[in-house]
Write an enzyme that holds these catalytic residues in place. Structure first.
Site, PDB file in Angstrom:
ATOM      1  N   CYS A  16       0.866  -1.189   0.000  1.00 54.37           N
ATOM      2  CA  CYS A  16       0.000   0.000   0.000  1.00 54.37           C
ATOM      3  C   CYS A  16       0.899   1.235   0.000  1.00 54.37           C
ATOM      4  CB  CYS A  16      -0.968  -0.023   1.185  1.00 54.37           C
ATOM      5  SG  CYS A  16      -0.182  -0.007   2.813  1.00 54.37           S
ATOM      6  N   ASN A  19       2.273   1.449   4.415  1.00 48.29           N
ATOM      7  CA  ASN A  19       2.602   0.157   5.060  1.00 48.29           C
ATOM      8  C   ASN A  19       2.310   0.189   6.569  1.00 48.29           C
ATOM      9  OD1 ASN A  19       5.519  -2.007   5.536  1.00 48.29           O
ATOM     10  ND2 ASN A  19       3.428  -2.584   5.081  1.00 48.29           N
ATOM     11  N   CYS A  21      -1.458   0.615   7.434  1.00 45.58           N
ATOM     12  CA  CYS A  21      -2.889   0.273   7.556  1.00 45.58           C
ATOM     13  C   CYS A  21      -3.273  -0.924   6.688  1.00 45.58           C
ATOM     14  CB  CYS A  21      -3.771   1.466   7.188  1.00 45.58           C
ATOM     15  SG  CYS A  21      -3.516   2.920   8.236  1.00 45.58           S
ATOM     16  N   ARG A  22      -3.361  -0.728   5.379  1.00 41.40           N
ATOM     17  CA  ARG A  22      -3.953  -1.764   4.513  1.00 41.40           C
ATOM     18  C   ARG A  22      -3.058  -2.967   4.279  1.00 41.40           C
ATOM     19  NH1 ARG A  22      -5.110   2.217  -0.239  1.00 41.40           N
ATOM     20  NH2 ARG A  22      -3.209   3.069   0.697  1.00 41.40           N
ATOM     21  N   SER A  23      -1.792  -2.739   3.879  1.00 39.89           N
ATOM     22  CA  SER A  23      -0.966  -3.929   3.562  1.00 39.89           C
ATOM     23  C   SER A  23      -0.608  -4.736   4.820  1.00 39.89           C
ATOM     24  CB  SER A  23       0.270  -3.564   2.730  1.00 39.89           C
ATOM     25  OG  SER A  23       1.083  -2.617   3.364  1.00 39.89           O
ATOM     26  N   ASP A 133      -8.036   3.770   1.085  1.00 43.25           N
ATOM     27  CA  ASP A 133      -7.154   4.194   2.175  1.00 43.25           C
ATOM     28  C   ASP A 133      -7.995   4.670   3.368  1.00 43.25           C
ATOM     29  OD1 ASP A 133      -5.290   5.361   3.794  1.00 43.25           O
ATOM     30  OD2 ASP A 133      -4.398   6.623   2.226  1.00 43.25           O
TER      31      ASP A 133
HETATM   32  P1  4NP Z   1      -1.818   2.788   4.226  1.00 49.27           P
HETATM   33  O1  4NP Z   1      -2.458   4.126   4.816  1.00 49.27           O
HETATM   34  O2  4NP Z   1      -1.265   3.124   2.846  1.00 49.27           O
HETATM   35  O3  4NP Z   1      -2.973   1.858   4.146  1.00 49.27           O
HETATM   36  O4  4NP Z   1      -0.737   2.329   5.182  1.00 49.27           O
HETATM   37  C1  4NP Z   1      -1.744   5.330   4.903  1.00 49.27           C
HETATM   38  C2  4NP Z   1      -0.982   5.573   6.016  1.00 49.27           C
HETATM   39  C3  4NP Z   1      -0.294   6.775   6.121  1.00 49.27           C
HETATM   40  C4  4NP Z   1      -0.384   7.704   5.098  1.00 49.27           C
HETATM   41  C5  4NP Z   1      -1.146   7.433   3.979  1.00 49.27           C
HETATM   42  C6  4NP Z   1      -1.825   6.256   3.885  1.00 49.27           C
HETATM   43  N1  4NP Z   1       0.303   8.921   5.223  1.00 49.27           N
HETATM   44  O5  4NP Z   1       0.190   9.755   4.319  1.00 49.27           O
HETATM   45  O6  4NP Z   1       1.012   9.157   6.214  1.00 49.27           O
END
Ligand code: 4NP
Length: 166
Positions: A16, A19, A21-23, A133
């Site tokens: 994602c 790294n 939340c989703r992955s 996201d």
């Molecule tokens: P992820 O979510 O891609 O599912 O881990 C996010 C976590 C942090 C951010 C963006 C998406 N960020 O911009 O900090």
């Protein structure tokens, strides 16, 4: 041991943006399903982010909580996806279409056959669907990530079992 295939290990990497939340959620769900099926010895799982904003951090506490409620543990520490990962992994699973594009750019024409959208393994979801996201939203988004990861990872595991005769 059941389903033993010496010398064959399938390597998966969920990807994602951050790294956290989703992955990490997809990684934890897949580990959970693989363990239930007794296939931990032949399928290995990792996750990474296309961005490097949270290097070394554990999964977001909201993801950890949502996963824990379903009996899923999230062991990841955030790292950034590297070019060398294209060689190491057999299946690179993007959580959304922007992650997919970032991976395809980084691949620069090589290993493109290894890159997939995770939800394309969920026969019930429309082709090209993303795991949205949840980072800036409320708790509902984290529950949806869990739902979508369970559905898609079940489809992915079925695919691996058939494709690799596990
Ligand atoms: P992820 O979510 O891609 O599912 O881990 C996010 C976590 C942090 C951010 C963006 C998406 N960020 O911009 O900090």
């Amino acid at each position: 041991m059941q389903n033993e295939r010496p010398g064959m290990t399938i390597q998966l990497c969920f990807v994602c943006l951050g790294n956290i939340c989703r992955s990490p959620t997809a990684e934890g769900v897949m580990l959970h399903l693989i363990e239930q099926r007794g296939l931990s010895h032949c399928i290995k799982v990792d996750s990474a982010g296309t961005g490097g904003y949270h290097l070394g951090e554990p999964a977001d506490p909201r993801s950890v909580q949502a996963a824990r409620r379903r009996g899923v543990h999230l062991p990841s520490r955030a790292r950034q996806f590297e070019k060398s990962d294209f060689k190491r992994f057999d299946y690179i699973l993007a959580m959304d279409s922007s992650n997919l594009q970032a991976l395809e750019r980084l691949a620069a024409g090589q290993h493109l056959g290894k890159i997939h959208l995770l939800r394309d393994f969920d026969a019930q979801s429309a082709r090209g669907s993303s795991v949205p996201d949840p980072y800036y939203g409320g708790d509902r988004g984290f529950e949806e990530v869990l739902d979508q990861c369970f559905e898609a990872c079940q489809g992915l595991l079925q695919h691996l079992i058939q494709q690799h005769q596990l």
